[in-house]
Design an enzyme around this catalytic site. Structure first.
Site, PDB file in Angstrom:
ATOM      1  N   THR A  70     -13.630   9.748  55.927  1.00 33.54           N
ATOM      2  CA  THR A  70     -14.542   8.723  56.585  1.00 33.54           C
ATOM      3  C   THR A  70     -14.011   8.631  57.945  1.00 33.54           C
ATOM      4  O   THR A  70     -14.941   8.441  58.855  1.00 33.54           O
ATOM      5  CB  THR A  70     -14.724   7.459  55.880  1.00 33.54           C
ATOM      6  OG1 THR A  70     -15.200   7.793  54.521  1.00 33.54           O
ATOM      7  CG2 THR A  70     -15.620   6.319  56.376  1.00 33.54           C
ATOM      8  N   ASN A 146     -20.777  17.622  48.828  1.00 30.68           N
ATOM      9  CA  ASN A 146     -19.987  16.904  47.888  1.00 30.68           C
ATOM     10  C   ASN A 146     -21.038  16.676  46.600  1.00 30.68           C
ATOM     11  O   ASN A 146     -20.202  16.273  45.588  1.00 30.68           O
ATOM     12  CB  ASN A 146     -19.645  15.344  48.509  1.00 30.68           C
ATOM     13  CG  ASN A 146     -20.618  14.707  48.910  1.00 30.68           C
ATOM     14  OD1 ASN A 146     -21.195  15.408  50.504  1.00 30.68           O
ATOM     15  ND2 ASN A 146     -21.111  13.526  48.603  1.00 30.68           N
ATOM     16  N   GLN A 174     -14.692  18.410  51.074  1.00 31.00           N
ATOM     17  CA  GLN A 174     -14.743  19.068  50.048  1.00 31.00           C
ATOM     18  C   GLN A 174     -14.242  20.690  50.015  1.00 31.00           C
ATOM     19  O   GLN A 174     -14.432  21.107  48.916  1.00 31.00           O
ATOM     20  CB  GLN A 174     -16.130  19.110  49.261  1.00 31.00           C
ATOM     21  CG  GLN A 174     -16.777  17.625  48.835  1.00 31.00           C
ATOM     22  CD  GLN A 174     -15.929  16.947  47.951  1.00 31.00           C
ATOM     23  OE1 GLN A 174     -15.145  17.620  47.111  1.00 31.00           O
ATOM     24  NE2 GLN A 174     -16.088  15.492  47.806  1.00 31.00           N
ATOM     25  N   GLY A 195      -6.862  13.628  52.296  1.00 29.28           N
ATOM     26  CA  GLY A 195      -5.977  14.014  51.213  1.00 29.28           C
ATOM     27  C   GLY A 195      -6.249  13.836  49.690  1.00 29.28           C
ATOM     28  O   GLY A 195      -5.655  14.526  49.120  1.00 29.28           O
ATOM     29  N   THR A 232      -0.099   2.651  63.463  1.00 33.42           N
ATOM     30  CA  THR A 232       1.197   3.233  63.231  1.00 33.42           C
ATOM     31  C   THR A 232       0.990   4.340  61.997  1.00 33.42           C
ATOM     32  O   THR A 232       0.261   4.402  61.078  1.00 33.42           O
ATOM     33  CB  THR A 232       1.899   2.106  62.405  1.00 33.42           C
ATOM     34  OG1 THR A 232       2.125   0.995  63.330  1.00 33.42           O
ATOM     35  CG2 THR A 232       3.342   2.536  62.091  1.00 33.42           C
ATOM     36  N   CYS A 322     -23.140   5.000  45.643  1.00 34.17           N
ATOM     37  CA  CYS A 322     -23.153   4.057  44.632  1.00 34.17           C
ATOM     38  C   CYS A 322     -23.240   2.612  45.388  1.00 34.17           C
ATOM     39  O   CYS A 322     -21.964   2.340  46.296  1.00 34.17           O
ATOM     40  CB  CYS A 322     -22.176   4.277  43.625  1.00 34.17           C
ATOM     41  SG  CYS A 322     -22.045   3.029  42.279  1.00 34.17           S
TER      42      CYS A 322
HETATM   43  N1  PLP Z   1     -17.054  13.523  53.281  1.00 36.59           N
HETATM   44  C1  PLP Z   1     -17.158  14.302  52.222  1.00 36.59           C
HETATM   45  C2  PLP Z   1     -18.013  15.364  51.996  1.00 36.59           C
HETATM   46  C3  PLP Z   1     -16.855  13.367  50.932  1.00 36.59           C
HETATM   47  O1  PLP Z   1     -17.021  13.919  49.793  1.00 36.59           O
HETATM   48  C4  PLP Z   1     -16.208  12.373  50.956  1.00 36.59           C
HETATM   49  C5  PLP Z   1     -15.636  11.478  50.042  1.00 36.59           C
HETATM   50  O2  PLP Z   1     -16.288  11.571  48.962  1.00 36.59           O
HETATM   51  C6  PLP Z   1     -16.005  11.944  52.543  1.00 36.59           C
HETATM   52  C7  PLP Z   1     -16.521  12.540  53.635  1.00 36.59           C
HETATM   53  C8  PLP Z   1     -15.267  10.620  52.713  1.00 36.59           C
HETATM   54  O3  PLP Z   1     -13.773  10.718  52.784  1.00 36.59           O
HETATM   55  P1  PLP Z   1     -12.843   9.550  52.307  1.00 36.59           P
HETATM   56  O4  PLP Z   1     -13.241   9.271  50.973  1.00 36.59           O
HETATM   57  O5  PLP Z   1     -11.494  10.169  52.445  1.00 36.59           O
HETATM   58  O6  PLP Z   1     -13.009   8.415  53.215  1.00 36.59           O
END
Ligand code: PLP
Length: 380
Positions: A70, A146, A174, A195, A232, A322
């Site tokens: 994110t 995703n 993904q 990760g 950090t 969700c």
């Molecule tokens: N982008 C995609 C395609 C995802 O599937 C996800 C998580 O489901 C994210 C971004 C967000 O990643 P994170 O959970 O590491 O913030």
């Protein structure tokens, strides 16, 4: 016993990542500090960065560590749009909210937003890239979706965008560790990864960012990570990411074949039920995620289907966002042309490194009954 089929949401932490994390936790020391303890943490951090860079085909200096996907997506979209002179941004209609929402937030700063349409198969429509222009500051098209697992034609995006001088971001959250990813060879300018989708703990991710791509910080502070991402450094997280990615990439080909078989068995179990529409099965294999099985189901509400499956020992997902425990109609299904009723009836099963054939058989044994129950609940 639960059969966990929700690895695209988060996957099991790999033992190699746990070991690397625990080892790094033993060392006290802020990686920015000048003393020996700090320098030791810095060494662990830089070794992890070098490993990630080598595995993904980029320079260590191009790896900007973040808290996850994110943050990497937000940094790419907001940071590049604000750094460039353009007045518009372009995003795919089926992007994750971590890309869509920052793009829409840019409207408040005066940017126009072009949402590039997809076809019924989930792939970007051939004419979609016509929306790009010299005033587009950045275009963001995900590597693998995703919800559906559909892989986008990134080569075409890069070619068209670069002909107009537009940097390309891809959300590869993904894709990394699941399909071959070579940052340099792809021509992409910015790439997000996370990760916890490859077997590291939640709380670490990265934005791969070419040195020459203009980008400014979104969060300001101590100036870590090239001054683009202050905070950090998460040294144990970085060590775990490197360890998880090392195993994921080494196993990639063998694992992809194994997962495709599991995915296809999941899809076969779904296709055997009347009124179930598997997604992406008509696409060539290189346009499909090996571990994501997705379907749209007539006459069900995803929440009640998931609840019924859960009671039968299956952890699956609707794939869509969700909020407050209730799934919204999937914007991905809507973008693919399904109506609101079908966009509420989505099911995603996703397999990971520790999924076995027994997990898939357990799903196959109960899914018909679960869909029947969910349909009765939906009608009443
Ligand atoms: N982008 C995609 C395609 C995802 O599937 C996800 C998580 O489901 C994210 C971004 C967000 O990643 P994170 O959970 O590491 O913030």
């Amino acid at each position: 016993m639960t059969h966990y089929l929700d690895h695209a949401a988060t996957t099991t932490v790999r033992p190699e990542a746990t070991a690397a994390y625990a080892e790094a936790l033993r060392h006290t020391g802020n990686a920015s500090a000048v003393h020996a303890a700090g320098r030791r943490s810095r060494r662990i951090l830089e070794e992890a960065r070098e490993t990630v860079a080598a595995l993904l085909g980029c320079d260590p200096a191009e790896v900007v560590l973040t808290s996850g996907g994110t943050e990497a997506d937000n940094l790419a979209v907001l940071g590049t749009a604000r750094a460039r002179a353009g007045t518009r941004v372009a995003v795919g209609a089926t992007e994750h909210h971590a890309v869509l929402d920052p793009a829409h937030a840019l409207r408040r700063e005066g940017f126009g937003v072009d949402v590039l349409p997809v076809g019924g198969d989930g792939q970007l429509l051939p004419g979609a890239l016509d929306a790009l222009g010299h005033d587009t500051a950045v275009v963001s098209i995900m590597w693998a979706n995703n919800e559906t697992g559909v892989i986008q034609p990134l080569g075409e995006v890069v070619e068209r965008a670069h002909s107009l001088g537009i940097p390309v971001h891809t959300d590869a959250v993904q894709a990394v560790g699941h399909v071959p990813v070579d940052f340099r060879a792809s021509g992409i300018d910015l790439l997000s990864l996370s990760g916890h989708k490859v077997g590291a703990p939640v709380g670490i991710g990265a934005l791969l960012a070419r040195r020459e791509t203009p980008i400014v910080a979104v969060a300001h502070g101590g100036g870590q990570e090239r001054g683009i991402r202050s905070g950090t450094a998460n040294v144990p997280g970085a060590a775990a990411l490197a360890a998880a990615l090392t195993v994921a990439v080494a196993d990639l080909d063998r694992e992809a074949d194994r997962r495709r078989r599991l995915r296809d068995d999941l899809l076969a179990a779904l296709a055997a039920i009347d009124g179930v529409h598997p997604t992406g099965t008509g696409l060539p294999e290189d346009r499909r995620h090996p571990g994501i099985a997705h379907a749209i189901i007539d006459g069900v509400d995803a929440d009640s289907l998931l609840f019924t499956l859960d009671r039968a020992g299956i952890a699956a997902s609707a794939g869509s966002a969700c909020r407050a425990g209730v799934h919204e109609p999937s914007h991905v299904a809507l973008a693919m042309g399904w109506g609101a009723e079908h966009a509420r009836g989505t099911l995603r099963c996703s397999v990971g490194w520790d999924t076995t054939a027994a997990d898939v058989s357990a799903f196959a044994a109960v899914v018909g009954d679960a869909v029947g129950r969910a349909r009765r609940a939906h009608r009443s």
